[in-house]
Design a protein around this motif. Structure first.
Motif, PDB file in Angstrom:
ATOM      1  N   MET A   1       0.820  -1.210   0.000  1.00 56.62           N
ATOM      2  CA  MET A   1       0.000   0.000   0.000  1.00 56.62           C
ATOM      3  C   MET A   1       0.862   1.272   0.000  1.00 56.62           C
ATOM      4  N   LEU A   2       2.024   1.176   0.650  1.00 55.50           N
ATOM      5  CA  LEU A   2       2.906   2.349   0.690  1.00 55.50           C
ATOM      6  C   LEU A   2       3.446   2.651  -0.704  1.00 55.50           C
ATOM      7  N   LEU A   3       3.818   1.596  -1.413  1.00 56.12           N
ATOM      8  CA  LEU A   3       4.306   1.780  -2.780  1.00 56.12           C
ATOM      9  C   LEU A   3       3.187   2.309  -3.669  1.00 56.12           C
ATOM     10  N   ALA A   4       1.968   1.842  -3.407  1.00 53.36           N
ATOM     11  CA  ALA A   4       0.842   2.289  -4.229  1.00 53.36           C
ATOM     12  C   ALA A   4       0.599   3.786  -4.054  1.00 53.36           C
ATOM     13  N   ILE A   5       0.670   4.269  -2.805  1.00 54.19           N
ATOM     14  CA  ILE A   5       0.502   5.707  -2.575  1.00 54.19           C
ATOM     15  C   ILE A   5       1.592   6.474  -3.323  1.00 54.19           C
ATOM     16  N   THR A   6       2.822   5.980  -3.197  1.00 49.31           N
ATOM     17  CA  THR A   6       3.950   6.656  -3.831  1.00 49.31           C
ATOM     18  C   THR A   6       3.754   6.727  -5.335  1.00 49.31           C
ATOM     19  N   ARG A   7       3.327   5.611  -5.896  1.00 52.04           N
ATOM     20  CA  ARG A   7       3.136   5.572  -7.344  1.00 52.04           C
ATOM     21  C   ARG A   7       2.033   6.526  -7.777  1.00 52.04           C
ATOM     22  N   GLN A   8       0.947   6.563  -7.050  1.00 43.62           N
ATOM     23  CA  GLN A   8      -0.129   7.491  -7.421  1.00 43.62           C
ATOM     24  C   GLN A   8       0.348   8.932  -7.370  1.00 43.62           C
ATOM     25  N   LEU A   9       1.163   9.244  -6.364  1.00 43.54           N
ATOM     26  CA  LEU A   9       1.618  10.623  -6.248  1.00 43.54           C
ATOM     27  C   LEU A   9       2.616  10.983  -7.341  1.00 43.54           C
ATOM     28  N   ILE A  10       3.547  10.088  -7.660  1.00 44.03           N
ATOM     29  CA  ILE A  10       4.518  10.448  -8.712  1.00 44.03           C
ATOM     30  C   ILE A  10       3.820  10.558 -10.063  1.00 44.03           C
ATOM     31  N   GLU A  11       2.785   9.756 -10.261  1.00 44.60           N
ATOM     32  CA  GLU A  11       2.048   9.890 -11.519  1.00 44.60           C
ATOM     33  C   GLU A  11       1.308  11.221 -11.559  1.00 44.60           C
ATOM     34  N   ASN A  12       0.806  11.638 -10.419  1.00 44.38           N
ATOM     35  CA  ASN A  12       0.130  12.934 -10.372  1.00 44.38           C
ATOM     36  C   ASN A  12       1.101  14.066 -10.631  1.00 44.38           C
ATOM     37  N   ILE A  13       2.302  13.932 -10.046  1.00 42.01           N
ATOM     38  CA  ILE A  13       3.336  14.950 -10.281  1.00 42.01           C
ATOM     39  C   ILE A  13       3.665  15.018 -11.768  1.00 42.01           C
ATOM     40  N   SER A  14       3.830  13.851 -12.371  1.00 36.89           N
ATOM     41  CA  SER A  14       4.195  13.810 -13.774  1.00 36.89           C
ATOM     42  C   SER A  14       3.100  14.382 -14.656  1.00 36.89           C
ATOM     43  N   SER A  15       1.851  14.056 -14.346  1.00 35.84           N
ATOM     44  CA  SER A  15       0.801  14.571 -15.216  1.00 35.84           C
ATOM     45  C   SER A  15       0.535  16.043 -14.969  1.00 35.84           C
ATOM     46  N   SER A  16       1.059  16.599 -13.883  1.00 34.50           N
ATOM     47  CA  SER A  16       0.973  18.042 -13.686  1.00 34.50           C
ATOM     48  C   SER A  16       2.106  18.774 -14.364  1.00 34.50           C
TER      49      SER A  16
ATOM     50  N   LEU B   1      -5.330   4.987   2.102  1.00 34.12           N
ATOM     51  CA  LEU B   1      -4.606   5.289   0.870  1.00 34.12           C
ATOM     52  C   LEU B   1      -5.296   6.428   0.128  1.00 34.12           C
ATOM     53  N   LYS B   2      -6.600   6.298  -0.055  1.00 38.48           N
ATOM     54  CA  LYS B   2      -7.329   7.330  -0.796  1.00 38.48           C
ATOM     55  C   LYS B   2      -7.297   8.658  -0.048  1.00 38.48           C
ATOM     56  N   GLY B   3      -7.415   8.585   1.281  1.00 43.92           N
ATOM     57  CA  GLY B   3      -7.401   9.810   2.079  1.00 43.92           C
ATOM     58  C   GLY B   3      -6.082  10.563   1.939  1.00 43.92           C
ATOM     59  N   ILE B   4      -4.985   9.816   2.024  1.00 44.92           N
ATOM     60  CA  ILE B   4      -3.665  10.452   1.922  1.00 44.92           C
ATOM     61  C   ILE B   4      -3.474  11.044   0.529  1.00 44.92           C
ATOM     62  N   VAL B   5      -3.765  10.257  -0.498  1.00 44.22           N
ATOM     63  CA  VAL B   5      -3.535  10.745  -1.856  1.00 44.22           C
ATOM     64  C   VAL B   5      -4.377  11.998  -2.110  1.00 44.22           C
ATOM     65  N   SER B   6      -5.633  11.986  -1.698  1.00 45.06           N
ATOM     66  CA  SER B   6      -6.447  13.162  -2.014  1.00 45.06           C
ATOM     67  C   SER B   6      -6.015  14.359  -1.184  1.00 45.06           C
ATOM     68  N   ALA B   7      -5.615  14.158   0.078  1.00 44.16           N
ATOM     69  CA  ALA B   7      -5.155  15.298   0.887  1.00 44.16           C
ATOM     70  C   ALA B   7      -3.903  15.922   0.282  1.00 44.16           C
ATOM     71  N   VAL B   8      -2.991  15.072  -0.211  1.00 44.23           N
ATOM     72  CA  VAL B   8      -1.761  15.601  -0.786  1.00 44.23           C
ATOM     73  C   VAL B   8      -2.052  16.315  -2.104  1.00 44.23           C
ATOM     74  N   VAL B   9      -2.851  15.689  -2.953  1.00 49.14           N
ATOM     75  CA  VAL B   9      -3.115  16.285  -4.269  1.00 49.14           C
ATOM     76  C   VAL B   9      -3.870  17.606  -4.138  1.00 49.14           C
ATOM     77  N   GLU B  10      -4.764  17.679  -3.179  1.00 46.86           N
ATOM     78  CA  GLU B  10      -5.492  18.937  -2.950  1.00 46.86           C
ATOM     79  C   GLU B  10      -4.575  20.061  -2.528  1.00 46.86           C
ATOM     80  N   ASN B  11      -3.467  19.722  -1.896  1.00 47.48           N
ATOM     81  CA  ASN B  11      -2.551  20.726  -1.346  1.00 47.48           C
ATOM     82  C   ASN B  11      -1.207  20.704  -2.021  1.00 47.48           C
ATOM     83  N   ARG B  12      -1.192  20.239  -3.256  1.00 41.25           N
ATOM     84  CA  ARG B  12       0.091  20.015  -3.909  1.00 41.25           C
ATOM     85  C   ARG B  12       0.824  21.307  -4.203  1.00 41.25           C
ATOM     86  N   LEU B  13       2.140  21.171  -4.305  1.00 38.64           N
ATOM     87  CA  LEU B  13       2.986  22.303  -4.669  1.00 38.64           C
ATOM     88  C   LEU B  13       3.534  22.122  -6.077  1.00 38.64           C
ATOM     89  N   TRP B  14       2.875  21.196  -6.863  1.00 43.62           N
ATOM     90  CA  TRP B  14       3.319  21.000  -8.244  1.00 43.62           C
ATOM     91  C   TRP B  14       2.142  21.262  -9.198  1.00 43.62           C
TER      92      TRP B  14
END
Lengths: 150, 124
Positions: free
Chosen positions: B76-91, B111-124
């Motif tokens: 699950m930790l790798l999954a969060i990481t992967r979702q975030l790096i993909e979000n960074i890349s698509s931004s 997992l969903k909570g963390i990813v959405s909290a980070v993406v909502e507050n992203r710096l990219w």
């Protein structure tokens, strides 16, 4: 009837008040301290992120790159310190000494990201000094063990 | 000479959310060459992961995600990481990510909570 418990309640109230005063310095979850110092004509930036049981420190100089990442912690049984490089730092271990000595002096579990120029031991020593001064101001020095006669 | 009035060079966001009843402290930093994201429910950084984009010349980018300190047996930790790096890349950013996750549970809801909290507050 409740006088012993009310005096106990007062003590814990003032403790709680001072804790919340310290915590209110944080906006959001954790406390972040940032400062910049000019040391020997070099500008050094410092960032300290205080978690409950660990601190993260970033030291930057000419650029705001992340630098080499080290994890360091006290190691039982001898109160010694273990340091490991977790990112970067393959051929250059600038910052690993800082991580080690911060743990020695504070007893904390620390992650250090160090982006200062290599081959400059004076700069490293000065950066460590400034950081240590700030950590002491923030209350992080290792309590000295009491000598038996005191 | 008071020449140090410049703003601190690392933009940072620091906030808390509640995920599945657990208070989660989040910190997002933007360095010149990395994003740093910390999400903790346990008072320490927990497991530290690294993710980067590998761009081929003609093919679509692939991502390399790995644990650099901590639990290596929690997908699950790798999954969060992967979702975030993909979000960074698509931004539009190619910068790698250092992510720390100190979590009390490893459920999908977290997992969903963390990813959405980070993406909502992203710096990219």
């Amino acid at each position: 009837m409740s006088s012993p418990s009310s005096s106990f309640g007062k003590a814990s109230d003032s403790e709680a008040a001072s804790k919340s005063a310290a915590a209110s310095a944080a906006s959001g979850g954790v406390q972040v301290t940032t400062f910049t110092e000019l040391v020997d004509e070099v500008t050094l930036h410092f960032q300290i992120i205080h978690l409950a049981k660990q601190i993260y420190v970033w030291i930057g100089s000419d650029s705001a790159k992340l630098g080499n990442l080290y994890a360091a912690a006290p190691t039982r049984p001898n109160n010694s310190v273990s340091v490991t490089s977790i990112l970067g730092g393959a051929s250059d271990n600038t910052g690993s000494g800082i991580a080690r000595r911060l743990v020695l002096k504070t007893g904390l579990n620390i992650i250090v990201a160090c982006n200062i120029p290599k081959n400059n031991p004076m700069l490293e020593a000065n950066a460590e000094k400034k950081l240590m001064e700030k950590l002491i101001t923030l209350g992080y020095s290792r309590p000295k063990s009491r000598s038996p006669g005191a | 000479m008071g020449g140090l009035e410049q703003r601190f060079p690392v933009p940072l966001k620091n906030f808390s959310v509640e995920i599945k009843g657990n208070n989660t402290d989040l910190v997002i930093c933007r360095y010149d060459d990395h994003f740093l994201v910390m999400a903790t429910q346990i008072g320490t950084m927990g497991t530290i992961l690294h993710a980067r984009k590998e761009e081929g010349v003609t093919v679509e980018p692939t991502f390399n995600v790995s644990v650099i300190l901590g639990k290596r047996d929690e997908p699950m930790l790798l999954a969060i990481t992967r979702q975030l790096i993909e979000n960074i890349s698509s931004s539009g950013s190619s910068m790698p990510l250092v992510l720390s996750l100190g979590l009390k549970d490893h459920s999908t809801e977290t997992l969903k909570g963390i990813v959405s909290a980070v993406v909502e507050n992203r710096l990219w």
